[in-house]
Scaffold this motif. Structure first.
Motif, PDB file in Angstrom:
ATOM      1  N   GLU A 356       0.836  -1.209   0.000  1.00 18.20           N
ATOM      2  CA  GLU A 356       0.000   0.000   0.000  1.00 18.20           C
ATOM      3  C   GLU A 356       0.869   1.257   0.000  1.00 18.20           C
ATOM      4  N   HIS A 360       0.682   4.020  -2.820  1.00 15.76           N
ATOM      5  CA  HIS A 360       0.381   5.414  -2.496  1.00 15.76           C
ATOM      6  C   HIS A 360       1.428   6.348  -3.098  1.00 15.76           C
ATOM      7  N   GLU A 364       0.685   9.183  -5.774  1.00 17.15           N
ATOM      8  CA  GLU A 364       1.010  10.573  -5.464  1.00 17.15           C
ATOM      9  C   GLU A 364       1.822  11.207  -6.600  1.00 17.15           C
ATOM     10  N   TYR A 411      -8.239   3.778  -3.767  1.00 16.38           N
ATOM     11  CA  TYR A 411      -7.349   3.435  -4.873  1.00 16.38           C
ATOM     12  C   TYR A 411      -8.117   2.739  -5.996  1.00 16.38           C
TER      13      TYR A 411
END
Length: 566
Positions: A356, A360, A364, A411
């Motif tokens: 994760e 992420h 980003e 997500y």
């Protein structure tokens, strides 16, 4: 590229075949001639809602069909979808839809039955139809995201996000599978322990079943075997008479004696000697087998019990001893995993957290790239709108993180972004979603501006515009025409227009007319040559073809816009 459109029994159209050309195509005609019917026909192929009211009076059905040649980039978007549906694939695509008075609709793709939803999924990957009531292309949020990513050249960032997303889902699934409730885990552990003990106690051996069946067959027929062996033994030994062994020896001795006078008999003597040796060896095997022959009935009972035990295990765990043993190995592994449940769950949870975190970070990076690209795209589109007679128009490409009810980001394989194109046509109006605030003409011009900015990266090859000239005239109309010609250099554009400037900029000009014949109304489409275009441009300029000034103006307009007659 849309090559050919066939329409039969649709509203005012009895039968029509329209071969559309590459580049910039325009459709003009008197109000009510049937221009909207052609757009409705194309919309049916894109999965728009159909109605029995579209069927021509007196007919039971209407048919619309398109033959589409696909470029390599479009093939890449379409082929996976057809393969997923199990539909035949070719470099061209044939889509048809038939409407019936009963309300039934029949759709086909490359000759195979399809659904309206399938046409809708397929259509927006090939054609974008822009008008007041259309909701294709850039009015779809997923297409807005795709356009932004194409504009920003985010291919590598997207590929990384999708790889990380799939890895995260796999880690998450593995972790969640360990989260059985305690009661369920205990029950499963008890069941596995029982099964393992049952198989262990049986002490199965590979190949054991075949050996037991062979031994059982021998014990079941021991009397027949004994009788056969005794008879064979008597034939060999003689038992009161001359046996085969003695006869073979005598025969050999006589032939050997004769061979002293005839060399050709030596081979026969050798063969008889060999036969005597083999018979003697067979006799010894028979004697030994008779000595070992056992008629103990208790062994047969034990074999039957063992085979019954094996069959019982096979009914539970596998069709053979080998499969039962394989199940045993799997059960032992699962039992060990359950016994070390907390340790495994902790390890998988750590894997999921790491996945994760990586996801992420990838999302980003993509988010920041999209924010920067959105600002540049908004600025370029607004500049283009200025030239399209929309000086007060504003467009903002808004990018924000998509969150769940608990505030955490949500997500997907496209990242965690939500993207929306916001629009305002006039000073003082707040920005609102593009499809909710723009009129037909404003929407078409805004989408034209977007397509113009995206011209170098967009891979959709057929664009259809309706009402793009609403509220536009003079220099602004010429700007619209120039933008459409720019887009048409690399894709096919079809435009329904009332503007002479836009019509003059096209590479191919079609004229739609409505006639009455035999008590019925017919709509037809003609491809205009140069003289026909001049007459139609004169009409669009508001004068008849007898008006020399209008005709002269039409010729000048056609020459100035740089279009060539067919």
């Amino acid at each position: 590229m849309l090559l050919e459109l066939t329409v039969e029994r649709l509203a005012l159209i009895d039968a029509l075949r329209l071969p559309l050309q590459p580049g910039f195509n325009v459709l003009t005609g008197e109000t009510g001639a049937g221009k909207s019917i052609l757009l409705d026909a194309i919309g049916l192929l894109l999965g728009n809602r159909g109605s029995a009211e579209l069927i021509r009076n007196g007919e039971d059905s209407a048919l619309v069909e398109a033959v589409i040649a696909l470029s390599p980039s479009t093939q890449a978007r379409v082929k996976p979808l057809l393969e997923e549906w199990g539909l035949p694939w070719d470099e061209s695509l044939i889509i048809s839809r038939e409407l019936f008075k009963s309300g039934r609709t029949v759709c086909r793709v490359n000759g195979r039955l399809a659904t309206v939803q399938m046409l809708r999924e397929l259509g927006w990957r090939i054609v974008q139809q822009h008008g007041q009531h259309d909701h294709h292309g850039l009015l779809r949020t997923e297409e807005q995201m795709r356009a932004l990513d194409l504009y920003g050249h985010h291919e590598e960032l997207l590929a990384d996000v999708r790889t990380q997303f799939r890895h995260y889902l796999n880690c998450k699934r593995a972790y969640e599978e360990t989260l059985l409730d305690e009661q369920g885990r205990a029950q499963r552990l008890d069941m596995l322990t029982f099964q393992i003990q049952e198989i262990e106690q049986a002490d199965l051996q590979p190949g054991e079943e075949d050996r037991l069946r062979e031994r059982r067959k021998k014990l079941q027929h021991v009397e027949k075997i004994s009788t056969a062996l005794q008879q064979a033994k008597s034939f060999l030994d003689g038992e009161g008479t001359i046996g085969a062994l003695t006869l073979l020896g005598n025969a050999h001795d006589h032939i050997a004696a004769a061979a002293a006078y005839d060399d050709s008999l030596h081979e026969a003597a050798e063969l008889l000697q060999t036969a005597q040796v083999h018979a003697d060896e067979a006799a010894r095997l028979i004697y030994r087998h008779l000595d070992e022959l056992d008629e103990d009935p208790s062994e047969l009972d034990a074999i039957e019990e063992r085979l019954a035990q094996i069959r019982a295990l096979q009914r539970k765990y596998g069709a053979s001893v080998e499969e039962v043993l394989a199940y045993y190995e799997t059960a032992v592994q699962e039992r060990d995993d359950l016994l070390h449940h907390e340790e495994k769950a902790s390890r998988l949870f750590a894997d999921m957290q790491a996945a994760e975190t990586a996801l992420h970070e990838s999302c980003e990076r993509l988010h920041q790239a999209r924010v920067e690209a959105a600002e540049r795209l908004s600025s370029e589109v607004v500049q283009t709108l200025r030239a399209l007679s929309m000086p007060s128009a504003r467009l903002e490409v808004r990018v924000w993180r998509r969150t769940q009810s608990d505030g955490t980001v949500q997500y997907s394989e496209d990242g965690f972004d939500q993207i929306q194109f916001l629009f305002s046509a006039n000073v003082g109006e707040e920005l609102k979603p593009l499809q909710k605030v723009a009129s037909g003409g404003e929407l078409s011009r805004t989408l034209l501006a977007l397509k113009s900015v995206l011209a170098d990266v967009d891979d959709l090859e057929t664009l259809i515009f309706d009402e793009i000239d609403t509220g536009v005239s003079g220099v602004a109309a010429q700007s619209v025409a120039q933008q459409m010609r720019k887009i048409a250099t690399s894709r096919q554009v079809l435009c329904v227009t009332h503007s002479a400037a836009i019509a003059a900029a096209a590479g191919t000009h079609y004229y739609i007319e409505k006639t009455e014949r035999d008590g019925s109304t017919q709509t037809s489409v003609r491809k205009l040559d140069t003289s026909g275009r001049i007459r139609e441009l004169a009409r669009l300029l508001g004068a008849g073809i007898a008006d020399e000034t209008a005709v002269s103006h039409a010729k000048a307009l056609l020459e100035r816009m740089g279009a060539k007659g067919a």
